[in-house]
Motif scaffolding. Structure first.
Motif, PDB file in Angstrom:
ATOM      1  N   THR A 295       0.838  -1.198   0.000  1.00 12.06           N
ATOM      2  CA  THR A 295       0.000   0.000   0.000  1.00 12.06           C
ATOM      3  C   THR A 295       0.872   1.247   0.000  1.00 12.06           C
ATOM      4  O   THR A 295       1.971   1.244   0.566  1.00 12.06           O
ATOM      5  N   PRO A 296       0.415   2.343  -0.605  1.00 11.81           N
ATOM      6  CA  PRO A 296       1.239   3.562  -0.683  1.00 11.81           C
ATOM      7  C   PRO A 296       1.648   4.071   0.696  1.00 11.81           C
ATOM      8  O   PRO A 296       0.899   3.976   1.660  1.00 11.81           O
ATOM      9  N   GLY A 297       2.872   4.593   0.776  1.00  9.31           N
ATOM     10  CA  GLY A 297       3.311   5.274   1.984  1.00  9.31           C
ATOM     11  C   GLY A 297       4.116   4.443   2.961  1.00  9.31           C
ATOM     12  O   GLY A 297       4.619   4.982   3.944  1.00  9.31           O
ATOM     13  N   SER A 298       4.274   3.139   2.717  1.00 11.31           N
ATOM     14  CA  SER A 298       5.012   2.313   3.685  1.00 11.31           C
ATOM     15  C   SER A 298       6.410   1.981   3.168  1.00 11.31           C
ATOM     16  O   SER A 298       6.653   1.900   1.964  1.00 11.31           O
ATOM     17  N   LEU A 299       7.319   1.763   4.119  1.00  8.96           N
ATOM     18  CA  LEU A 299       8.685   1.370   3.786  1.00  8.96           C
ATOM     19  C   LEU A 299       8.706   0.040   3.047  1.00  8.96           C
ATOM     20  O   LEU A 299       9.444  -0.142   2.069  1.00  8.96           O
ATOM     21  N   SER A 300       7.876  -0.909   3.497  1.00  9.33           N
ATOM     22  CA  SER A 300       7.848  -2.228   2.858  1.00  9.33           C
ATOM     23  C   SER A 300       7.413  -2.142   1.398  1.00  9.33           C
ATOM     24  O   SER A 300       7.887  -2.913   0.551  1.00  9.33           O
ATOM     25  N   THR A 301       6.503  -1.210   1.092  1.00  4.13           N
ATOM     26  CA  THR A 301       6.073  -1.033  -0.296  1.00  4.13           C
ATOM     27  C   THR A 301       7.221  -0.509  -1.138  1.00  4.13           C
ATOM     28  O   THR A 301       7.404  -0.927  -2.292  1.00  4.13           O
ATOM     29  N   CYS A 302       8.002   0.392  -0.575  1.00  2.00           N
ATOM     30  CA  CYS A 302       9.189   0.891  -1.278  1.00  2.00           C
ATOM     31  C   CYS A 302      10.143  -0.262  -1.576  1.00  2.00           C
ATOM     32  O   CYS A 302      10.664  -0.380  -2.696  1.00  2.00           O
ATOM     33  N   ILE A 303      10.372  -1.134  -0.589  1.00  2.00           N
ATOM     34  CA  ILE A 303      11.262  -2.281  -0.796  1.00  2.00           C
ATOM     35  C   ILE A 303      10.673  -3.228  -1.836  1.00  2.00           C
ATOM     36  O   ILE A 303      11.383  -3.745  -2.711  1.00  2.00           O
ATOM     37  N   TYR A 304       9.349  -3.453  -1.761  1.00  2.00           N
ATOM     38  CA  TYR A 304       8.689  -4.352  -2.709  1.00  2.00           C
ATOM     39  C   TYR A 304       8.903  -3.860  -4.147  1.00  2.00           C
ATOM     40  O   TYR A 304       9.258  -4.640  -5.037  1.00  2.00           O
ATOM     41  N   TYR A 305       8.686  -2.573  -4.375  1.00  2.00           N
ATOM     42  CA  TYR A 305       8.790  -2.052  -5.741  1.00  2.00           C
ATOM     43  C   TYR A 305      10.231  -1.992  -6.232  1.00  2.00           C
ATOM     44  O   TYR A 305      10.538  -2.404  -7.357  1.00  2.00           O
ATOM     45  N   THR A 306      11.119  -1.485  -5.385  1.00  2.00           N
ATOM     46  CA  THR A 306      12.490  -1.234  -5.842  1.00  2.00           C
ATOM     47  C   THR A 306      13.411  -2.440  -5.693  1.00  2.00           C
ATOM     48  O   THR A 306      14.418  -2.541  -6.401  1.00  2.00           O
ATOM     49  N   GLY A 307      13.079  -3.343  -4.744  1.00  2.00           N
ATOM     50  CA  GLY A 307      14.022  -4.407  -4.423  1.00  2.00           C
ATOM     51  C   GLY A 307      15.220  -3.883  -3.665  1.00  2.00           C
ATOM     52  O   GLY A 307      16.269  -4.531  -3.596  1.00  2.00           O
ATOM     53  N   ILE A 308      15.052  -2.688  -3.063  1.00  2.00           N
ATOM     54  CA  ILE A 308      16.143  -2.028  -2.326  1.00  2.00           C
ATOM     55  C   ILE A 308      15.622  -1.607  -0.958  1.00  2.00           C
ATOM     56  O   ILE A 308      14.520  -1.070  -0.849  1.00  2.00           O
ATOM     57  N   ASP A 309      16.408  -1.840   0.065  1.00  2.00           N
ATOM     58  CA  ASP A 309      16.081  -1.309   1.388  1.00  2.00           C
ATOM     59  C   ASP A 309      16.636   0.109   1.457  1.00  2.00           C
ATOM     60  O   ASP A 309      17.863   0.294   1.478  1.00  2.00           O
ATOM     61  N   PRO A 310      15.782   1.139   1.476  1.00  2.00           N
ATOM     62  CA  PRO A 310      16.284   2.518   1.420  1.00  2.00           C
ATOM     63  C   PRO A 310      17.118   2.921   2.637  1.00  2.00           C
ATOM     64  O   PRO A 310      17.854   3.902   2.586  1.00  2.00           O
ATOM     65  N   ARG A 311      17.030   2.151   3.720  1.00  2.00           N
ATOM     66  CA  ARG A 311      17.824   2.464   4.905  1.00  2.00           C
ATOM     67  C   ARG A 311      19.297   2.134   4.699  1.00  2.00           C
ATOM     68  O   ARG A 311      20.182   2.762   5.288  1.00  2.00           O
ATOM     69  N   THR A 312      19.557   1.124   3.866  1.00  2.00           N
ATOM     70  CA  THR A 312      20.938   0.683   3.633  1.00  2.00           C
ATOM     71  C   THR A 312      21.327   0.740   2.160  1.00  2.00           C
ATOM     72  O   THR A 312      22.519   0.643   1.838  1.00  2.00           O
ATOM     73  N   MET A 313      20.316   0.859   1.285  1.00  2.00           N
ATOM     74  CA  MET A 313      20.484   0.833  -0.179  1.00  2.00           C
ATOM     75  C   MET A 313      21.009  -0.531  -0.658  1.00  2.00           C
ATOM     76  O   MET A 313      21.584  -0.641  -1.727  1.00  2.00           O
TER      77      MET A 313
END
Length: 629
Positions: free
Chosen positions: A530-548
């Motif tokens: 769902t929009p707005g969550s960290l897990s959604t960002c990871i799901y789409y990008t395949g990247i953990d934005p905290r560590t890249m």
């Protein structure tokens, strides 16, 4: 909600008209009711158009032209989440509609309603809000389209977007619009840059170039083309959601600039108490009685919202992006007054179903620093371990529960919101035991819901959840206390399948833990991006934005089905999927007989025939019978 109701009040015109994707329920658990009552308390005339027929403008004109503006919300839930499952299948019911009927709101309701309002009356400004608008305020990944979409404010062509819990923002905005009167639409352009909790669209960036409090995010075009840029943009957005120190965020969308002002200041206890003291009828509109009422009301009719916000920081939850990480609590007296009103209801049977919020046992700010500086930018209060500055105290919540259960007419007070068990386990042992003993004695209705979510250390790291050893310690203590009390009460752990980072091996690890718990989950939640969550960002990008760093993500429906089946491995209908998963993972050691196995050998399973096989077999029997005759 209708012209006859307006005439009865002697109104010629509404100041604001709220258009909502939900049926109208006059209860403080519903955003439309809160915003309407807050505006009404300051003398504004508010009309409600609930679930209008969006195929033309007829319903949008039924209350006439709003004097100051349209207020548009998709409802209490994002319209796409409301309509579709994790497998993108259409849901068969809608708890926020009369009789639970589905199909009474469009997909992407905020966009559709905005367009129809503009077609109905061009002059009044359009202000969008609610969970759908709030979580889609920046360029965002949309799971149902499987692409990055523009800010909803730009797509809706609305004038302003209110994000978060908008009571104070809407009042400040309403007062400014009223003071400017006929120039209301032009006024929105001036108001956008001055109010916290607002997003607006600027035509150029010259006004920003000299300001030190501005932070430019990667543009829509960049995040659409580059997943690395998307991950960086998300991390910047998350870090600046601070009402005291956050920067104004700007994201370019071609020739336009989406601007997010600093988040709204947390409401004081006095302010929240005033909101909940407004004259809510706590009922659905009478128009819905013949249609079977509104099912969503049943869950909250006799529940108390004690606080807002959450400092838990679960990666898959977007609540912190909406309500924030700073707890905003009501006073005990406010809650007692509301409970006393409940008791007088003819439908009240003596049971208060819940006292809580996003997390029941968060009753105060995480630390004193949050009151002046907001939540920390680069660390969480509970993850990976409780912060040394975290103030842990369950006495206030326990004292509130005691007061409520002493009220005349109240038989039981339950907790349904769920407890954050890692916060509880971080409390001093003596206080923790006292709290748990009293909760088990008086406030558990046979089952207590908690959310370990997974068992794999790797997956829990991505989820922002504590290690499973913390849950095991809590489980042991809970069971010990219930045994001492002579009560048979159980823990119901919420579990999630297919979260980013979870491969088939991690799913098997969780299945083994479920086996050891001797537990069979009745329901399993599939992760929904769902929009707005960290897990959604990871799901789409395949990247953990905290560590890249790169993250393995289960994406196919087959992978998700295998993981979901493993969590319910005891169900006969899941046998084939579990067998396949174990074979694929080279874990046949878990097939066989014995306490450490998940399933038995295939030859001992009764073959299940598919519907097609059964139909073909029946036809063949008929043919053979005819031949014999």
């Amino acid at each position: 909600m209708s012209m006859p109701e307006m005439e009865k009040l002697g109104w010629q015109q509404c100041d604001f008209i709220i258009v909502s994707g939900d049926a109208y329920v006059d209860h403080p658990s519903f955003g439309t009711a809160i915003i309407g009552r807050v505006l009404e308390s300051k003398g504004y005339k508010v009309g409600i158009i609930s679930q209008p027929n969006w195929r033309n403008t007829k319903d949008f004109k039924k209350l006439g032209r709003p004097y100051l503006g349209w207020l548009i919300t998709a409802g209490n839930i994002d319209s796409m989440v409301n309509h579709y499952t994790a497998a993108k299948k259409k849901r068969s019911n809608d708890a926020y509609s009369p009789g639970g009927k589905s199909g009474l709101r469009p997909d992407r309701a905020t966009l559709v309603y905005s367009q129809r309002c503009r077609e109905a009356y061009k002059e009044p400004p359009i202000i969008i809000g609610g969970i759908e608008a709030s979580l889609r305020r920046f360029a965002h990944y949309d799971y149902w389209d499987d692409k990055v979409r523009r800010s909803i404010l730009i797509d809706a062509k609305a004038d302003l977007l209110i994000y978060g819990m908008g009571e104070n923002t809407i009042l400040a905005l309403a007062d400014e619009l009223r003071s400017r009167r006929e120039g209301a639409q032009e006024a929105t352009k001036l108001l956008g840059s001055s109010l916290q909790g607002l997003c607006y669209v600027a035509q150029d960036k010259t006004a920003f170039q000299e300001r030190e409090d501005i932070l430019f995010l990667p543009s829509y075009e960049e995040v659409k083309e580059s997943k690395t840029a998307y991950a960086k943009a998300f991390q910047l957005q998350e870090r600046e959601q601070n009402p005291y120190q956050g920067k104004t965020l700007v994201q370019q969308h071609q020739e336009l600039f989406l601007v997010q002002n600093r988040p709204p200041l947390p409401m004081t206890t006095k302010e929240i108490d005033q909101v909940f003291a407004l004259p809510f009828s706590r009922k659905a509109h009478p128009a819905y009685e013949k249609l079977g009422g509104v099912p969503a009301l049943e869950e909250v009719e006799f529940s108390l919202t004690a606080q807002r916000g959450c400092f838990g920081g679960c990666s898959f939850c977007a609540l912190t992006f909406h309500q924030g990480r700073i707890i905003q609590s009501r006073s005990d007296q406010s809650l007692l007054t509301e409970a006393q009103k409940m008791v007088t209801s003819p439908n009240f049977k003596g049971y208060i179903h819940d006292v809580g919020g996003p997390t029941a046992n968060f009753r105060r700010q995480a630390c004193k620093k949050q009151l002046k500086a907001g939540a920390c930018r680069d660390r969480h209060c509970l993850f990976p371990k409780p912060c040394p500055n975290l103030e842990i105290n369950h006495d206030e919540y326990l004292d509130l529960l005691r007061k409520l259960r002493k009220l005349e007419g109240v038989k039981k007070v339950f907790i349904r919101s769920g407890l954050r068990y890692d916060y509880l386990m971080a409390d001093k042992k003596e206080r923790r035991r006292r709290f748990l003993e009293e909760i088990c004695q008086h406030h558990v209705s046979g089952q207590l819901k908690v959310a370990p979510e997974h068992a794999s250390a790797k997956v829990l790291q991505y989820m922002g959840k504590p290690g499973i050893d913390v849950y095991d310690a809590f489980k042991k203590e809970y069971e010990e206390i219930n045994k001492n009390l002579g009560k048979k009460q159980y823990l119901v752990p919420y579990l999630m399948s297919s979260h980013p980072g979870a491969t088939i091996h991690e799913a098997i690890e969780l299945a083994e833990k479920i086996r050891d718990w001797r537990y069979t989950p009745e329901q399993v939640q599939d992760f929904i991006p769902t929009p707005g969550s960290l897990s959604t960002c990871i799901y789409y990008t395949g990247i953990d934005p905290r560590t890249m760093e790169e993250v393995t993500v289960p994406r196919t429906q087959k992978d998700k089905a295998l993981q979901r089946a493993l969590l319910q491995f005891r169900k006969p209908e899941n046998y084939d999927l579990v067998y396949q998963a174990l074979c694929n993972a080279e874990r046949k050691d878990l097939i066989g007989f014995g306490a450490n196995k998940l399933i038995g050998p295939r030859k001992h399973q009764k073959a299940k025939k598919s519907k097609i096989e059964s139909t073909v077999e029946k036809k063949n029997k008929v043919i053979r019978k005819k031949r014999r005759l």
